[in-house]
Design a protein around this motif. Structure first.
Motif, PDB file in Angstrom:
ATOM      1  N   ASP A 122      42.442  58.629  26.274  1.00 33.69           N
ATOM      2  CA  ASP A 122      42.924  58.532  24.906  1.00 33.69           C
ATOM      3  C   ASP A 122      42.808  59.866  24.175  1.00 33.69           C
ATOM      4  O   ASP A 122      43.141  59.973  23.007  1.00 33.69           O
ATOM      5  CB  ASP A 122      42.173  57.441  24.146  1.00 33.69           C
ATOM      6  CG  ASP A 122      40.692  57.708  24.112  1.00 33.69           C
ATOM      7  OD1 ASP A 122      40.254  58.663  24.780  1.00 33.69           O
ATOM      8  OD2 ASP A 122      39.975  56.981  23.437  1.00 33.69           O
ATOM      9  N   GLY A 123      42.326  60.858  24.883  1.00 32.58           N
ATOM     10  CA  GLY A 123      42.270  62.177  24.272  1.00 32.58           C
ATOM     11  C   GLY A 123      41.256  62.294  23.154  1.00 32.58           C
ATOM     12  O   GLY A 123      41.222  63.265  22.439  1.00 32.58           O
ATOM     13  N   GLN A 124      40.425  61.272  22.990  1.00 32.15           N
ATOM     14  CA  GLN A 124      39.426  61.362  21.925  1.00 32.15           C
ATOM     15  C   GLN A 124      38.063  61.516  22.541  1.00 32.15           C
ATOM     16  O   GLN A 124      37.898  61.341  23.728  1.00 32.15           O
ATOM     17  CB  GLN A 124      39.475  60.112  21.058  1.00 32.15           C
ATOM     18  CG  GLN A 124      40.790  60.009  20.328  1.00 32.15           C
ATOM     19  CD  GLN A 124      40.731  58.961  19.249  1.00 32.15           C
ATOM     20  OE1 GLN A 124      39.682  58.449  18.938  1.00 32.15           O
ATOM     21  NE2 GLN A 124      41.874  58.646  18.705  1.00 32.15           N
ATOM     22  N   PHE A 125      37.095  61.827  21.668  1.00 37.69           N
ATOM     23  CA  PHE A 125      35.762  62.022  22.214  1.00 37.69           C
ATOM     24  C   PHE A 125      34.829  61.038  21.580  1.00 37.69           C
ATOM     25  O   PHE A 125      35.189  60.379  20.607  1.00 37.69           O
ATOM     26  CB  PHE A 125      35.286  63.443  21.937  1.00 37.69           C
ATOM     27  CG  PHE A 125      35.459  63.846  20.521  1.00 37.69           C
ATOM     28  CD1 PHE A 125      34.481  63.588  19.589  1.00 37.69           C
ATOM     29  CD2 PHE A 125      36.656  64.407  20.099  1.00 37.69           C
ATOM     30  CE1 PHE A 125      34.665  63.938  18.272  1.00 37.69           C
ATOM     31  CE2 PHE A 125      36.840  64.757  18.783  1.00 37.69           C
ATOM     32  CZ  PHE A 125      35.844  64.518  17.859  1.00 37.69           C
TER      33      PHE A 125
ATOM     34  N   ASP B 208      33.012  68.982  17.679  1.00 43.06           N
ATOM     35  CA  ASP B 208      32.719  68.105  18.813  1.00 43.06           C
ATOM     36  C   ASP B 208      31.584  68.626  19.679  1.00 43.06           C
ATOM     37  O   ASP B 208      31.359  68.144  20.774  1.00 43.06           O
ATOM     38  CB  ASP B 208      33.988  67.865  19.642  1.00 43.06           C
ATOM     39  CG  ASP B 208      34.585  69.165  20.164  1.00 43.06           C
ATOM     40  OD1 ASP B 208      34.120  70.237  19.741  1.00 43.06           O
ATOM     41  OD2 ASP B 208      35.498  69.110  20.999  1.00 43.06           O
TER      42      ASP B 208
END
Lengths: 533, 474
Positions: free
Chosen positions: B471-474, B412
């Motif tokens: 949403d805890g996503q990147f 990431d």
């Protein structure tokens, strides 16, 4: 051009030459017969394809984005790990929802002993553990290569778990070696959803209710499409499967129209819902300004309500007012540039429309795991020969559902409308491409290199495996699987975001500091080495 | 199951901290000059691994597959592998081909060693590349074991009895191309003649050039590997590696090359040990340039110690990195609270117990662990620093623990191939990053903590809301 093409495949050994030649078409709309292509056949070993496996298509693509189910990969650790949060299929909890497991990866992490003595017991224990910790409503089990070979019966385990824990447990036998690409996995996932999920709900739906099929909410695409649809007055019953949930998909049979965005990965369920419940499907494309407008108008025409039609035009006008200044601002930087597209099952077609909006021409396009109908249109389906690999994937034979089968349109109206809009029909890629452009199936590492040199596109859209090869060749690459962490690119606002990203990418200062090799003719490689020696 | 057992036996791996064997085995092959790898199995394996490596290294990573289909699982995949080898060789003309297997190939009983032999026999007369088959079933171990299995396989296959020469073998674990470059720089500054294996410094971090090469330039020269048995010594950075997976041990036992098995040169003690050894082996003095670098690291450590002492760290990743990092933490007064790896490494556990024997707080050592277990233990241990690969971002997202990214994979963030942590200079950079992460975390929460301290009975206001994404996503 034809000569150049044959020069590329000439370098292959004879048997590969013959094979690859049939996967490449130089578009010629003046040819006597419609052009044909070979697709969905076995990959040539050793030539570095971009294709994935059956497990990737099932777990990674179709069922992976379902947020209210825990997916347990039954197999050694690799497959579960590699498919953990690697697609940007976004999801968030909406009102009344409690479960979102998309950040998690669960694997039975089989060891050598499990392969020898069987992994069913471990799978049962794994299910018990996740039930105790998370209390999920739904569990999905996906098997990987060795599981199919050692004969673990995941269906029996799923049936046991449903009884034991009173939750829904779905089993997908999507071992990586099945089929020839991830496409096999799409089919297996579609089968599982129609068999076990669709039709089990009973939420009342309205008149203008639709399902959005084959939309995976990459970077928030589905949220943008749903925003526009809701503004017009549509009710989105379920999305398969971006930001999707079992809780919603189970009501999918109650919607009045199915919208198909990614045809390749979801056409099976569109067809099966039509057979079983009578719902028509409409091929839409929400990528691109003009294609968005067209899709919305097609939908309005299907429901044929003057109020809905007027509202559609009103929303289109308002949306255009907002985005056209942005697009007009960036368009001059893009006009006249050329693009190449190599992406999954539909994007390599959909994005051609968006490039067209920006005044750019697509000179090469290809799919990774498509079938002939994705290239030639659904009219070719009756003529596609079944082979051993496609026969291995179960085709369900469904009967109309006694209780829920209904037709929204009269037969007469259906026949008239079918002539006007892509109703239960997909035209494919070749028809929309210009003469002399290249259509290529399953392009590989070597061919990308050759086509970059031959066609010199200004941008090559692909995925992460291709991205760095293209960058190393001095060409702008845009990932159309993950959008390089931007997006959404669907819908009206997405088109504006895409215009900005493409214009700024094409004009990045770094391109002025490096030059692609073909712009500094002659190629110096040979003479330089000679001098050194 | 004991209730307080930190390593309870679980059947489900939740958010794993390790990958499978063939992925690790690819990397040493990528550090050999003019080498390609083919994986015998379903094509998804090669595709997934290419994808994972490309995203970490920000480089093209090309791995071929024998693309076994259902037919191959029934009738055997030999024809596919031979066909694949043939195509790969014709298109790429590699000097070395690594052949790896997968769960699928091993479960159906494919013998890649035999198939490679048959292929070479069939090609007799025409020039074929060196073939190095390494069986790597995904269920056989983690990527860490895969890496050393392949490295040993390469040495075993290529090493030839050689007359004694002056070079020193340097065997490195899975470290970044920047780290390999740094180790080479140290060797060159010490005027050592060496063969470093695997040398991924250019192959997995290639400079932009006018002409793109499908097999990038660089890598260890096969002829140099062949001559390894004649070296005066082997230095292997493999303190945690079991003997049967140790290429250095192989050279020692079979060719009598003395083995010096060190931990990675990170931190003062480990770097000193490496350079002192080079001094002893060659008689060359440590140059002023390196003494200056050492001095700068010491200077940085002096300046930073007051901040670092507040650090309470969780470290996770491949055993070799975890052990080296444990030493850096120890030198800098940062408390190693949890030390974890996804691999099964009994030797790492012993080494860490030794290293931390005198600590006030006994660290929790997790072997064969996953992120669910790591997170669970973080909860009640006031951790304020995580160091490891980018899968640890879950600790930031869910628990607000800042993460210093190093090791593999870093997905990431950009530049995984350029993360430098070895040598005095690399350690200085890493240490600054660690200290600054602690400082940034402290400053970010300063107002919040003060508010809580002085107004303990008032409800928190939303102005201190954390930065955890919805949403805890990147």
């Amino acid at each position: 051009m034809k000569d150049h093409l044959s020069r590329i495949v000439d370098k292959y050994p004879a048997n590969i030459f013959k094979n690859r030649k049939e996967h490449i078409v130089l578009v010629d709309h003046d040819s006597e017969n419609p052009q044909t292509i070979t697709a969905n056949t076995r990959t040539i070993p050793g030539i570095i394809t971009s294709r994935g496996c059956c497990y990737a298509g099932c777990k990674g693509v179709v069922i992976g984005p379902i947020k209210d189910a825990i997916t347990i990969t039954h197999g050694p650790i690799g497959c579960g790990y590699y498919s953990w949060a690697t697609r940007r299929n976004k999801a968030r909890l909406e009102e009344g929802e409690t479960d979102n497991y998309l950040n998690y990866c669960f694997s039975t992490d089989l060891q050598e002993g499990d392969i020898v003595f069987g992994g069913e017991k471990k799978l049962k224990r794994a299910i018990k553990e996740v039930v105790e910790i998370f209390h999920p409503q739904n569990i999905m089990i996906c098997s990987t290569c060795p599981v199919g070979l050692i004969g673990d019966d995941i269906n029996a385990v799923a049936a046991w778990a449903e009884q034991e824990f009173h939750i829904k447990v779905l089993a997908f036998s999507c071992e990586g070696y099945k089929g020839v690409t991830q496409s096999a996995g799409h089919h297996i996932a579609n089968n599982g959803l129609i068999k076990n999920v669709v039709g089990t709900g009973n939420t009342v739906t309205g008149k203008y209710s639709v399902n959005l099929l084959g939309e995976y909410n990459i970077g928030g695409d589905s949220w943008e499409i749903e925003r526009v649809l809701t503004r017009i007055g549509y009710e989105v019953v379920s999305v398969m499967t971006g930001n999707g949930s079992i809780a919603k998909i189970k009501n999918a049979h109650l919607a009045n129209l199915n919208l198909v965005q990614c045809y390749r990965s979801i056409n099976y369920i569109a067809e099966m819902i039509q057979t079983k419940y009578g719902t028509d499907w409409l091929k839409v494309n929400f990528i691109g300004v003009q294609s968005c407008i067209e899709s919305l108008r097609d939908m309005a025409r299907y429901f044929d309500d003057p109020v809905l039609i007027a509202r559609t035009e009103e929303v289109i006008a308002e949306e255009l007012d907002e985005i056209m200044p942005v697009i007009n601002h960036y368009q001059p930087l893009c006009v006249g540039k050329t693009a190449a597209l190599f992406v999954g099952g539909s994007r390599a077609l959909h994005y051609q429309y968006l490039f067209q909006d920006l005044g750019m021409e697509t000179v090469l396009a290809g799919f990774e795991f498509a079938h002939r109908d994705d290239y030639e249109g659904s009219e070719v389906i009756p003529f596609i020969k079944e082979d051993a690999d496609s026969k291995n994937i179960e085709t369900l034979h469904l009967e109309p559902d006694e209780k829920h089968y209904r037709l929204v349109l009269s037969r007469e109206k259906y026949e008239t409308l079918k002539k006007q809009i892509p109703l239960n029909y997909f035209g494919g890629m070749i028809k929309v491409m210009k003469n002399n452009s290249v259509v290529i199936d399953d392009i590989n590492h070597y061919e990308i290199d050759e086509f970059l040199k031959l066609l010199k596109p200004d941008i090559f859209c692909a995925g992460i495996k291709e991205k760095y090869q293209i960058h190393k060749s001095g060409v702008f690459s845009k990932q159309l699987h993950s959008y390089d962490y931007t997006g959404p690119y669907a819908g009206f606002k997405g088109a504006a975001a895409f215009a900005r990203d493409i214009a700024l990418g094409l004009t990045a200062p770094v391109w002025n500091m490096i030059r692609p090799p073909w712009k500094t003719e002659p190629m110096l490689e040979g003479s330089l080495i000679k001098e050194v020696i | 199951m004991m209730k307080d057992d930190p390593n309870p036996v679980r059947s489900v791996a939740e958010n794993p901290c390790n990958m499978c064997m063939p992925l690790g085995a690819i990397i040493p092959f990528k550090g050999i000059e003019n080498c390609m790898v083919i994986i015998h199995g379903s094509q998804g394996c090669a595709t997934y691994m290419r994808r994972h490596m490309a995203e970490h290294f920000n480089e093209p990573v090309d791995i071929a597959s024998s693309s076994i289909t259902e037919r191959g699982t029934i009738y055997g995949g030999e024809a596919n592998l031979k066909h694949g080898l043939n195509n790969l060789i014709q298109l790429y003309q590699p000097a070395v081909v690594g052949i790896l297997s997968t769960c699928l190939a091993e479960t159906i009983g494919e013998d890649i060693v035999r198939i490679a032999g048959v292929f070479q026999e069939e090609q007799a007369g025409s020039e074929t590349p060196a073939m190095i088959p390494v069986p790597t079933p995904g269920y056989g171990g983690s990527h860490f074991e895969g890496y050393f299995l392949a490295l040993t396989g390469i040495v075993t296959a290529l090493a030839q009895p050689t007359r004694r020469h002056d070079r020193i073998n340097v065997l490195v674990p899975h470290i970044s191309p920047a780290d390999v470059r740094e180790i080479k720089r140290l060797l060159e500054l010490m005027q050592v003649q060496y063969t470093l294996l695997p040398d991924v410094s250019a192959t997995l971090d290639a400079p932009y050039t006018q002409i793109y090469r499908k097999i990038p330039a660089g890598g260890t020269v096969p002829a140099d590997i062949a001559a390894m048995p004649g070296a005066r010594a082997t230095i292997q950075f493999g303190a945690t590696v079991e003997d049967e997976l140790s290429p250095g041990k192989y050279l020692e036992i079979n060719h009598g090359v003395p083995l010096y098995n060190l931990s990675l040169p990170m931190g003062i003690v480990a770097c000193d040990r490496f350079l002192n050894l080079l001094e002893t082996l060659t008689g060359n003095e440590i140059p002023k340039q390196l003494l200056d670098e050492r001095g700068r690291l010491l200077d940085a450590m002096v300046d930073a110690h007051k901040y670092n002492r507040e650090g309470r760290a969780v470290v996770f990743g491949e055993p070799e990195m975890v052990y080296a990092l444990g030493q850096v933490l120890a030198e800098n007064g940062i408390t190693p609270v949890i030390l974890a790896t996804g691999s099964k490494s009994p030797r790492l556990k012993e080494l860490l117990l030794d290293l931390t024997a005198d600590n006030d707080e006994e660290p929790l050592i997790l072997i064969d662990s996953d992120f669910a277990q790591i997170r669970k233990h973080c909860a009640d241990k006031r951790i304020n620093l995580a160091i490891g690969n980018s899968d640890g971002r879950i600790l930031t997202e869910k628990d607000g623990i800042p993460l210093v990214r190093m090791g593999f994979p870093v997905h990431d963030r950009i530049g995984g191939q350029r993360i430098l942590t070895v040598g005095y200079t690399g350690t200085t950079q890493l240490l600054d990053l660690i200290t600054n992460t602690l400082l940034a975390n402290k400053l970010k929460h300063y107002r919040e903590n003060m508010y809580a301290k002085h107004f303990p009975f008032q409800p928190k206001t939303i102005m201190f809301k954390g930065e955890v994404s919805d949403d805890g996503q990147f």
